[in-house]
Design a protein around this motif. Sequence first.
Motif, PDB file in Angstrom:
ATOM      1  N   TYR A 104      -7.758  -2.991 -13.381  1.00 20.90           N
ATOM      2  CA  TYR A 104      -6.645  -2.917 -12.427  1.00 20.90           C
ATOM      3  C   TYR A 104      -7.165  -3.285 -11.034  1.00 20.90           C
ATOM      4  O   TYR A 104      -8.356  -3.518 -10.842  1.00 20.90           O
ATOM      5  CB  TYR A 104      -6.045  -1.509 -12.438  1.00 20.90           C
ATOM      6  CG  TYR A 104      -5.388  -1.148 -13.750  1.00 20.90           C
ATOM      7  CD1 TYR A 104      -4.024  -1.297 -13.949  1.00 20.90           C
ATOM      8  CD2 TYR A 104      -6.148  -0.676 -14.824  1.00 20.90           C
ATOM      9  CE1 TYR A 104      -3.422  -0.976 -15.163  1.00 20.90           C
ATOM     10  CE2 TYR A 104      -5.562  -0.357 -16.038  1.00 20.90           C
ATOM     11  CZ  TYR A 104      -4.195  -0.516 -16.199  1.00 20.90           C
ATOM     12  OH  TYR A 104      -3.606  -0.200 -17.402  1.00 20.90           O
ATOM     13  N   ALA A 125      -7.920  -1.764  -8.216  1.00 16.56           N
ATOM     14  CA  ALA A 125      -9.041  -1.082  -7.573  1.00 16.56           C
ATOM     15  C   ALA A 125     -10.310  -1.130  -8.422  1.00 16.56           C
ATOM     16  O   ALA A 125     -11.374  -0.721  -7.957  1.00 16.56           O
ATOM     17  CB  ALA A 125      -8.661   0.380  -7.280  1.00 16.56           C
ATOM     18  N   HIS A 159      10.673   6.843  -3.571  1.00 17.62           N
ATOM     19  CA  HIS A 159       9.657   5.816  -3.757  1.00 17.62           C
ATOM     20  C   HIS A 159       9.547   5.421  -5.231  1.00 17.62           C
ATOM     21  O   HIS A 159       9.769   6.243  -6.108  1.00 17.62           O
ATOM     22  CB  HIS A 159       8.297   6.297  -3.239  1.00 17.62           C
ATOM     23  CG  HIS A 159       7.331   5.171  -2.997  1.00 17.62           C
ATOM     24  ND1 HIS A 159       6.563   4.646  -4.001  1.00 17.62           N
ATOM     25  CD2 HIS A 159       7.050   4.445  -1.885  1.00 17.62           C
ATOM     26  CE1 HIS A 159       5.831   3.650  -3.504  1.00 17.62           C
ATOM     27  NE2 HIS A 159       6.113   3.512  -2.219  1.00 17.62           N
ATOM     28  N   GLN A 160       9.204   4.162  -5.447  1.00 18.02           N
ATOM     29  CA  GLN A 160       8.984   3.675  -6.806  1.00 18.02           C
ATOM     30  C   GLN A 160       7.907   4.508  -7.497  1.00 18.02           C
ATOM     31  O   GLN A 160       7.964   4.744  -8.693  1.00 18.02           O
ATOM     32  CB  GLN A 160       8.559   2.201  -6.765  1.00 18.02           C
ATOM     33  CG  GLN A 160       9.628   1.255  -6.224  1.00 18.02           C
ATOM     34  CD  GLN A 160       9.703   1.227  -4.699  1.00 18.02           C
ATOM     35  OE1 GLN A 160       9.084   2.021  -3.993  1.00 18.02           O
ATOM     36  NE2 GLN A 160      10.482   0.299  -4.175  1.00 18.02           N
ATOM     37  N   ALA A 161       6.917   4.925  -6.718  1.00 17.14           N
ATOM     38  CA  ALA A 161       5.914   5.886  -7.189  1.00 17.14           C
ATOM     39  C   ALA A 161       5.163   5.448  -8.435  1.00 17.14           C
ATOM     40  O   ALA A 161       4.845   6.260  -9.292  1.00 17.14           O
ATOM     41  CB  ALA A 161       6.541   7.271  -7.393  1.00 17.14           C
ATOM     42  N   ILE A 219       1.932   4.710 -10.416  1.00 20.13           N
ATOM     43  CA  ILE A 219       0.750   5.576 -10.297  1.00 20.13           C
ATOM     44  C   ILE A 219      -0.427   4.806  -9.665  1.00 20.13           C
ATOM     45  O   ILE A 219      -1.319   5.405  -9.078  1.00 20.13           O
ATOM     46  CB  ILE A 219       0.357   6.169 -11.665  1.00 20.13           C
ATOM     47  CG1 ILE A 219       1.573   6.807 -12.343  1.00 20.13           C
ATOM     48  CG2 ILE A 219      -0.743   7.208 -11.528  1.00 20.13           C
ATOM     49  CD1 ILE A 219       2.110   8.047 -11.692  1.00 20.13           C
ATOM     50  N   GLU A 220      -0.448   3.495  -9.798  1.00 19.78           N
ATOM     51  CA  GLU A 220      -1.552   2.716  -9.219  1.00 19.78           C
ATOM     52  C   GLU A 220      -1.251   2.328  -7.774  1.00 19.78           C
ATOM     53  O   GLU A 220      -0.330   1.540  -7.525  1.00 19.78           O
ATOM     54  CB  GLU A 220      -1.769   1.414 -10.010  1.00 19.78           C
ATOM     55  CG  GLU A 220      -2.932   0.576  -9.460  1.00 19.78           C
ATOM     56  CD  GLU A 220      -2.804  -0.917  -9.782  1.00 19.78           C
ATOM     57  OE1 GLU A 220      -1.686  -1.400 -10.016  1.00 19.78           O
ATOM     58  OE2 GLU A 220      -3.847  -1.595  -9.786  1.00 19.78           O
ATOM     59  N   PRO A 221      -2.024   2.822  -6.828  1.00 20.82           N
ATOM     60  CA  PRO A 221      -1.838   2.363  -5.441  1.00 20.82           C
ATOM     61  C   PRO A 221      -2.161   0.868  -5.321  1.00 20.82           C
ATOM     62  O   PRO A 221      -2.921   0.323  -6.120  1.00 20.82           O
ATOM     63  CB  PRO A 221      -2.847   3.205  -4.654  1.00 20.82           C
ATOM     64  CG  PRO A 221      -3.120   4.390  -5.510  1.00 20.82           C
ATOM     65  CD  PRO A 221      -3.027   3.877  -6.922  1.00 20.82           C
ATOM     66  N   GLY A 259      -0.679  -1.443 -12.473  1.00 19.84           N
ATOM     67  CA  GLY A 259      -0.401  -0.055 -12.858  1.00 19.84           C
ATOM     68  C   GLY A 259       0.963   0.405 -12.389  1.00 19.84           C
ATOM     69  O   GLY A 259       1.102   1.349 -11.635  1.00 19.84           O
ATOM     70  N   GLY A 260       1.991  -0.301 -12.831  1.00 18.96           N
ATOM     71  CA  GLY A 260       3.359   0.075 -12.476  1.00 18.96           C
ATOM     72  C   GLY A 260       3.805  -0.572 -11.184  1.00 18.96           C
ATOM     73  O   GLY A 260       2.997  -0.855 -10.290  1.00 18.96           O
ATOM     74  N   ARG A 286      -2.912   7.189  -1.815  1.00 21.16           N
ATOM     75  CA  ARG A 286      -1.538   7.582  -2.175  1.00 21.16           C
ATOM     76  C   ARG A 286      -0.717   7.831  -0.918  1.00 21.16           C
ATOM     77  O   ARG A 286       0.460   7.482  -0.845  1.00 21.16           O
ATOM     78  CB  ARG A 286      -1.583   8.834  -3.060  1.00 21.16           C
ATOM     79  CG  ARG A 286      -0.243   9.461  -3.383  1.00 21.16           C
ATOM     80  CD  ARG A 286       0.725   8.519  -4.069  1.00 21.16           C
ATOM     81  NE  ARG A 286       0.158   7.839  -5.229  1.00 21.16           N
ATOM     82  CZ  ARG A 286       0.792   6.915  -5.939  1.00 21.16           C
ATOM     83  NH1 ARG A 286       2.037   6.577  -5.629  1.00 21.16           N
ATOM     84  NH2 ARG A 286       0.205   6.309  -6.943  1.00 21.16           N
ATOM     85  N   GLU A 287      -1.355   8.429   0.072  1.00 25.87           N
ATOM     86  CA  GLU A 287      -0.633   8.717   1.316  1.00 25.87           C
ATOM     87  C   GLU A 287      -0.150   7.416   1.967  1.00 25.87           C
ATOM     88  O   GLU A 287       0.977   7.322   2.444  1.00 25.87           O
ATOM     89  CB  GLU A 287      -1.561   9.490   2.255  1.00 25.87           C
ATOM     90  CG  GLU A 287      -0.844  10.134   3.400  1.00 25.87           C
ATOM     91  CD  GLU A 287      -1.802  10.835   4.350  1.00 25.87           C
ATOM     92  OE1 GLU A 287      -2.952  11.101   3.962  1.00 25.87           O
ATOM     93  OE2 GLU A 287      -1.376  11.094   5.487  1.00 25.87           O
TER      94      GLU A 287
END
Lengths: 158, 673, 288
Positions: free
Chosen positions: B32, B34, B209-211, B213-215, B263-264, B295-296
């Motif tokens: 992915y 990162a 947020h779409q949220a 999981i992968e930033p 990741g999404g 994440r922030e």
Amino acid sequence: MSKTHVTTTINGEPAEFLAEAGLSLLDALRDEVGLTGTKEGCGSGDCGACSVIVDDRLVCACLVLAVEAEGATIQTIEGVATGDTLHPLQRKFIEHAALQCGFCTPGFLVAAKSLLEKNNNPTETEVRFWLAGNLCRCTGYDKIVRAVMDAAAEMRGA
Amino acid sequence: MTYIGNKSDLRVVGTRPDRPDGVEKVTGRAVYGADFRLAGQLTGRILRSPHAHARIIKIDTSKAKALPGVKAVMTAEDLPNITSEEAFVGEGPTNFRDQSLNVMARGKVLYEGHAVAAVAAMSPSIAEAALALIEVTYEVLPHVIDVEEAMAPGAPILDENLFTAGVDPKPTTPSNIAKKIILKSGDIDAGFAKADVIAEGRYVTAAVHQAYIEPHACVATIGADGQATVYASSQGHFMIRSFCAKLLGMEISNIRVIPLEIGGGFGGKTIVYLEPVALKLSQISGKPVKLVMTREEVFRASGPTSGAVVEVKMGAMKDGTIVAAQAVLKYQAGAFPGSPVQPGLMCAFAMYDIANVHVTGYDVISNRAKVAAYRAPGAPISSYAAEQVVDDLARQLGMDAITIREKNAAKAGTKTVYGVTFPEIGYEAVLAAAKSHAHWKAPLGKNQGRGIATGFWFNIGGESSASVFVNEDGSVSVVSGSPDIGGSRASMAMMAAEVLGIPVDNVRPIIGDTASIGFTNVTGGSRVTYATGMATVQATEKVIEQLKQRAAMIWDISPDAVDWKDGQAVPAGANAGGFDPLSLAAIAAKAGKTGGPIGSEVSVNAQGAGPGFGAHICDVEVDRETGQTTIIRYTAIQDVGRAIHPSYVEGQIQGGAVQGIGWALNEEYIYGA
Amino acid sequence: MSGLSYTAPSTISEAVSLLANASGLAKVLSGGTDLLVQMKSGRLKPALIVDTKKIPGMIGIREIDGAFVIGAATSGALMGEHAGLVAAWPGVVEATNLIGSTQVQGRASLAGNLCNASPGADSPPAMIAAGAIAVIAGPAGTREVPVEAIVTAPGRTSLAKGEFITEFRLPKKPARSGDAYLRFIPRTEMDIAVVGCAIAVTLDANGVCIAAKVALGAVAPTQLVVAGAAAALIGNKLTDAVLAKLDAECQAVCKPITDKRGTIEYRTKVAGVLARRVAAIAFQRAGA
């Protein structure tokens, strides 16, 4: 800045790395040891993507300092399969389409493996509560829970 | 071409094979954003605004630049100050200048978390120390968060050069209302005059947020020759290439974007945040630069979808015929124009055949992160409001909630408010399935209630490319330009296998980078299985034509006298039975002697996607003392057309339902708390 | 993170000395589930982390004549796996096992949950209701205080520089006693209490309450011991009138704030609702 030499056992193999005091076990695994299967989704213990097993205890690697892992035995997603033989959970995740993007999958698998090692016959409710700290935004969880239940059944020989 | 949806003897499509990327993903080997790294890469970090709205008086980067280990520091001054230009690059219209200002603030910061500077350094701790050394002088300005407050006279103005579009005469004072849109059909007043009952309501929905999981994450590298490579996880690597080229003033051919596993996204990765910044940092430092959001940062600076206020009024006659539907939609766009209010307007009443419709939409900027696409952008917001009011009409009329929907259901020939006349559609079938489902009739317990809501999404086609190659041993590779966000590699392989008549295991699907496959729009809008699938099927058919020609050469007969059947070339017509069938492997083995490699690439601009309709039934139990709401049962009914891989279609629907539950019960952005 | 150092002493006196002599901010690390998040967000920038988990006794549960000694760094998971503790003090265990996820419960400790001093923490109300004592080591030796004396304000404790909690003591459960804890969150799991309530009761042979302690969380800057609520229970069986009085007494002491988790009015009302429900469970566990 001085770094601490940390000696661990990761997935059955000796592993050593250097860590600054504030380095998380997650960053150590990913950046120092090169095991990037453990993911960072939040860095605050909310999403479970970094689930690993440290001395038989399921934890979020982002909430453990790397230096705390001195002498510890660590299991990550990279150690779940045996050679090229997938763990039943891994096979059942594929079979049940329990992953879409797959980013949360390593954390779910490690967490589910930890559950089945403690309880080989969990109820659906027990599976859902055990995995409540693993967030998946794609699947809606239904197929994940089914995959875990099915893997448990297979492992019991049911 | 082969219309898989209509084929009666499907062998692969509709089955549930293991996904081709499954093992990589369950073993942690999938790479992915990162996870990727280049030798010698630097760590990038972005400094973000602590203010919701402020003028940037000065940015002093000298101390950061002087810190040992810091290799690059940049601000908007390092990017070309590009002019306004409409862009149709992601999912929905945007503007290149806005995107430039969003990735790096110029002159003003418009939301808390807005990027103001970036650094690249030898280690994460040095990069973080460098951020702390950048001195930004702000003049804090009044800010506005709420959509209606942003629309009100006297509100703090984000952009002095923004005048509401769609208003005649053209306004002379700037406004936070970027655009006003009206769609109408019939005569709304006459419609309400005919109504025996009228229902109306005001519905406020939160920004969520779409949220994924992968930033967001990427690695970018650019050489002294100007050749750039970006490794990134996104819903469209061609989208990244377009934005990087425009925002950095580069030629598209000098940028290669290599897609990593994503990741999404759910729409949230259809625009850029990091890639142009990483490229610029790489250019300044002369080294590869990796940027990963926390994440922030994801929550503060990317996504979300619009929060909104929607007012709906509908009128019906005693027999349940809805004769008038009116709505006003006020959608937050975030700091730059471009909310999904237009699709919100189009979708609100699209399930119904209503003679008189009048919908008004406002695209409103405020001091929030710029919105991004999210699962049928704009539609859930307006449908939620419209469906509540339809229920109110049913209650007033004493009608069943499904019956009133059946009475007014859109069908073939229904003309929508946006001008399209529906072809054969599945809404009535969806309602019939809901009505006959055991859930709809199941008894409810104490403190339990049941609701139903229906919805519509266009589904789109668009530009897609795919190539199909027959390898030397007869195995098949399928390359497409669509990032695989939820199983599209599986569906492409299955469609190719279906058309070729071979097992899906013999087909290996991959995603090509921007330099190795033709242009492809983003993975979004529910377009990939249709449009990229169309390109895949057409490329496969071209390959079959080649295979037949090669067999004809081997047999020394006319290509017209060769059929393709069950994965083999067979002699047909007068030659039928004259030769043993030739397998893919047999033809591939002789490819060198019959004209060279066998393969084909097809690019399409797919049109005519069939719209999708769904109905969800939900039972909840409410604790009357605490208000706690528990979902007891949930049934989703969706017209999906032909499910290529049913497990992944189910997964999309289940995942969507759970996101909807989160939106309804738990999720929101809270400011000032 | 620059300038941060980590140390894992093996004795209490060594830990006390390190904490007492630290020049910058020194933080005790047990489970780390709050500390690491606060460090990552930049809210806390300690110069020294003292990991207490290598000190003998800091992790583990000992049962002594029916009473329990719980090492301060003991995780919720270990408590949930201790059959004797679960049988004696189910309310304490269920409160601890509500903290975060399975993963967090594998690390998060009683002392950390208490000393993080969040008004919404789950385990402190249950520990308070159960009459738990905290044993504190410090430069002046050890001292023992009731758990309710530890938190003084959000993020603040009564521990002096150099002090840290080494263990908790739970008394032998009297006959016909029961404890329980409930929290309200709008979701099913993985959230922070909007309101938390713990009650421990002892009944006589006729089912009349002879001792009670009621504690509330998330409705004031610190956990509240609600003497009026206990008084409402003592001398009574759990009738509707007693429940109504309990509800009212709990509501009367609430001093919550309105925030993203709930309004003042909502939290106050729910405190009463939870108290009634928790009392019912505690009485039932006591054999009523």
